[in-house]
Design a protein around this motif. Structure first.
Motif, PDB file in Angstrom:
ATOM      1  N   LYS A  23     -30.540  87.830 -46.965  1.00  0.00           N
ATOM      2  CA  LYS A  23     -30.279  88.461 -45.659  1.00  0.00           C
ATOM      3  C   LYS A  23     -31.638  88.504 -44.826  1.00  0.00           C
ATOM      4  O   LYS A  23     -31.725  88.203 -43.661  1.00  0.00           O
ATOM      5  CB  LYS A  23     -29.880  89.902 -45.601  1.00  0.00           C
ATOM      6  CG  LYS A  23     -28.431  90.354 -45.765  1.00  0.00           C
ATOM      7  CD  LYS A  23     -28.265  91.666 -46.269  1.00  0.00           C
ATOM      8  CE  LYS A  23     -26.911  92.026 -46.741  1.00  0.00           C
ATOM      9  NZ  LYS A  23     -26.718  93.140 -47.018  1.00  0.00           N
ATOM     10  N   ALA A  24     -32.740  88.422 -45.764  1.00  0.00           N
ATOM     11  CA  ALA A  24     -34.107  88.328 -44.981  1.00  0.00           C
ATOM     12  C   ALA A  24     -34.491  87.126 -44.560  1.00  0.00           C
ATOM     13  O   ALA A  24     -34.810  86.740 -43.264  1.00  0.00           O
ATOM     14  CB  ALA A  24     -35.024  88.915 -45.982  1.00  0.00           C
ATOM     15  N   GLN A  25     -33.758  86.099 -45.389  1.00  0.00           N
ATOM     16  CA  GLN A  25     -34.316  84.893 -44.912  1.00  0.00           C
ATOM     17  C   GLN A  25     -33.300  84.286 -43.851  1.00  0.00           C
ATOM     18  O   GLN A  25     -33.693  83.713 -42.774  1.00  0.00           O
ATOM     19  CB  GLN A  25     -33.637  83.604 -46.103  1.00  0.00           C
ATOM     20  CG  GLN A  25     -34.736  83.889 -47.325  1.00  0.00           C
ATOM     21  CD  GLN A  25     -34.175  82.986 -48.545  1.00  0.00           C
ATOM     22  OE1 GLN A  25     -33.173  82.944 -48.760  1.00  0.00           O
ATOM     23  NE2 GLN A  25     -35.226  82.540 -49.181  1.00  0.00           N
ATOM     24  N   ALA A  26     -32.038  84.950 -43.477  1.00  0.00           N
ATOM     25  CA  ALA A  26     -31.192  84.573 -42.212  1.00  0.00           C
ATOM     26  C   ALA A  26     -32.064  85.291 -41.067  1.00  0.00           C
ATOM     27  O   ALA A  26     -31.831  84.745 -40.183  1.00  0.00           O
ATOM     28  CB  ALA A  26     -29.834  85.259 -42.568  1.00  0.00           C
ATOM     29  N   GLU A  27     -32.530  86.508 -41.331  1.00  0.00           N
ATOM     30  CA  GLU A  27     -33.344  87.034 -40.333  1.00  0.00           C
ATOM     31  C   GLU A  27     -34.455  86.183 -39.909  1.00  0.00           C
ATOM     32  O   GLU A  27     -34.719  86.061 -38.510  1.00  0.00           O
ATOM     33  CB  GLU A  27     -33.741  88.412 -40.640  1.00  0.00           C
ATOM     34  CG  GLU A  27     -32.456  89.623 -40.780  1.00  0.00           C
ATOM     35  CD  GLU A  27     -33.224  90.736 -41.232  1.00  0.00           C
ATOM     36  OE1 GLU A  27     -34.609  91.047 -41.224  1.00  0.00           O
ATOM     37  OE2 GLU A  27     -32.476  91.626 -41.465  1.00  0.00           O
ATOM     38  N   GLN A  30     -33.856  83.323 -37.471  1.00  0.00           N
ATOM     39  CA  GLN A  30     -33.920  83.655 -35.798  1.00  0.00           C
ATOM     40  C   GLN A  30     -35.153  84.095 -35.424  1.00  0.00           C
ATOM     41  O   GLN A  30     -35.067  84.338 -34.086  1.00  0.00           O
ATOM     42  CB  GLN A  30     -32.565  84.667 -35.939  1.00  0.00           C
ATOM     43  CG  GLN A  30     -31.246  84.070 -36.396  1.00  0.00           C
ATOM     44  CD  GLN A  30     -30.880  82.793 -35.668  1.00  0.00           C
ATOM     45  OE1 GLN A  30     -30.848  82.673 -34.666  1.00  0.00           O
ATOM     46  NE2 GLN A  30     -30.350  81.866 -36.589  1.00  0.00           N
ATOM     47  N   THR A  31     -35.895  84.580 -36.311  1.00  0.00           N
ATOM     48  CA  THR A  31     -37.295  85.183 -35.860  1.00  0.00           C
ATOM     49  C   THR A  31     -38.244  84.209 -34.900  1.00  0.00           C
ATOM     50  O   THR A  31     -38.276  83.300 -35.959  1.00  0.00           O
ATOM     51  CB  THR A  31     -37.961  85.876 -36.870  1.00  0.00           C
ATOM     52  OG1 THR A  31     -37.175  86.941 -37.493  1.00  0.00           O
ATOM     53  CG2 THR A  31     -39.292  86.561 -36.541  1.00  0.00           C
ATOM     54  N   THR A  47     -39.028  79.007 -34.718  1.00  0.00           N
ATOM     55  CA  THR A  47     -38.335  80.076 -35.677  1.00  0.00           C
ATOM     56  C   THR A  47     -39.310  79.880 -36.906  1.00  0.00           C
ATOM     57  O   THR A  47     -40.272  78.972 -37.162  1.00  0.00           O
ATOM     58  CB  THR A  47     -36.972  79.766 -36.012  1.00  0.00           C
ATOM     59  OG1 THR A  47     -36.797  78.560 -36.836  1.00  0.00           O
ATOM     60  CG2 THR A  47     -35.918  79.789 -34.496  1.00  0.00           C
ATOM     61  N   CYS A  48     -39.166  81.136 -37.638  1.00  0.00           N
ATOM     62  CA  CYS A  48     -39.676  81.060 -38.905  1.00  0.00           C
ATOM     63  C   CYS A  48     -39.613  80.003 -39.788  1.00  0.00           C
ATOM     64  O   CYS A  48     -40.093  79.612 -40.892  1.00  0.00           O
ATOM     65  CB  CYS A  48     -39.732  82.435 -39.783  1.00  0.00           C
ATOM     66  SG  CYS A  48     -40.678  83.702 -38.818  1.00  0.00           S
ATOM     67  N   GLY A  87     -45.159  81.153 -38.273  1.00  0.00           N
ATOM     68  CA  GLY A  87     -43.725  81.373 -39.161  1.00  0.00           C
ATOM     69  C   GLY A  87     -44.015  81.695 -40.622  1.00  0.00           C
ATOM     70  O   GLY A  87     -43.531  82.574 -41.152  1.00  0.00           O
ATOM     71  N   GLU A  88     -44.887  80.891 -41.308  1.00  0.00           N
ATOM     72  CA  GLU A  88     -45.280  80.966 -42.652  1.00  0.00           C
ATOM     73  C   GLU A  88     -45.900  82.276 -43.010  1.00  0.00           C
ATOM     74  O   GLU A  88     -45.378  82.847 -44.027  1.00  0.00           O
ATOM     75  CB  GLU A  88     -46.266  80.004 -43.169  1.00  0.00           C
ATOM     76  CG  GLU A  88     -45.485  78.501 -43.482  1.00  0.00           C
ATOM     77  CD  GLU A  88     -44.372  78.498 -44.262  1.00  0.00           C
ATOM     78  OE1 GLU A  88     -44.405  78.920 -45.436  1.00  0.00           O
ATOM     79  OE2 GLU A  88     -43.348  77.750 -43.777  1.00  0.00           O
TER      80      GLU A  88
END
Length: 111
Positions: A23-27, A30-31, A47-48, A87-88
């Motif tokens: 879930k965090a990776q999916a967020e 989009q960040t 995006t990240c 992003g990293e």
């Protein structure tokens, strides 16, 4: 080492952690972060997960670039790299919450 209940509980915790990480990776995908170069004359929104969404170049810089296109290319690359670094950093900060408190090397298990 683990009883049946202990091992089952550990596996459930690991599965829940993996779900939360997904879930965090999916967020993060989009960040958006913004990289800049040349004191903001070139801005890159990405995006990240390193998808470049927008590049903004100051009109003043465009007129100067006619005489020095390599400078513009270098500034664009610098802004992209800045966005990727940001992003990293955001990704590392977000994912660190999942590996915090785990024994050394265990964080790699959940990647």
């Amino acid at each position: 080492m683990f009883g049946k209940a202990g091992l089952g509980g550990l596996m459930q915790q690991a599965q829940k952690m993996q779900e939360n990480m997904k879930k965090a990776q999916a967020e993060l995908a989009q960040t958006e972060v913004e990289g800049q170069a040349g004191n903001g004359l070139v801005k890159v929104t990405a995006t990240c997960s390193h998808v470049v969404r927008k590049i903004s170049i100051s009109p003043d810089l465009i007129s100067e670039a006619a005489d020095d296109p390599e400078m513009l290319e270098d500034l664009i690359l610098a802004a992209i790299n800045d966005a990727h670094e940001k992003g990293e950093a955001a990704t590392s900060a977000k994912m660190a919450q999942f590996t915090q408190g785990l024994p050394a090397g265990m964080g790699d298990f959940f990647k």
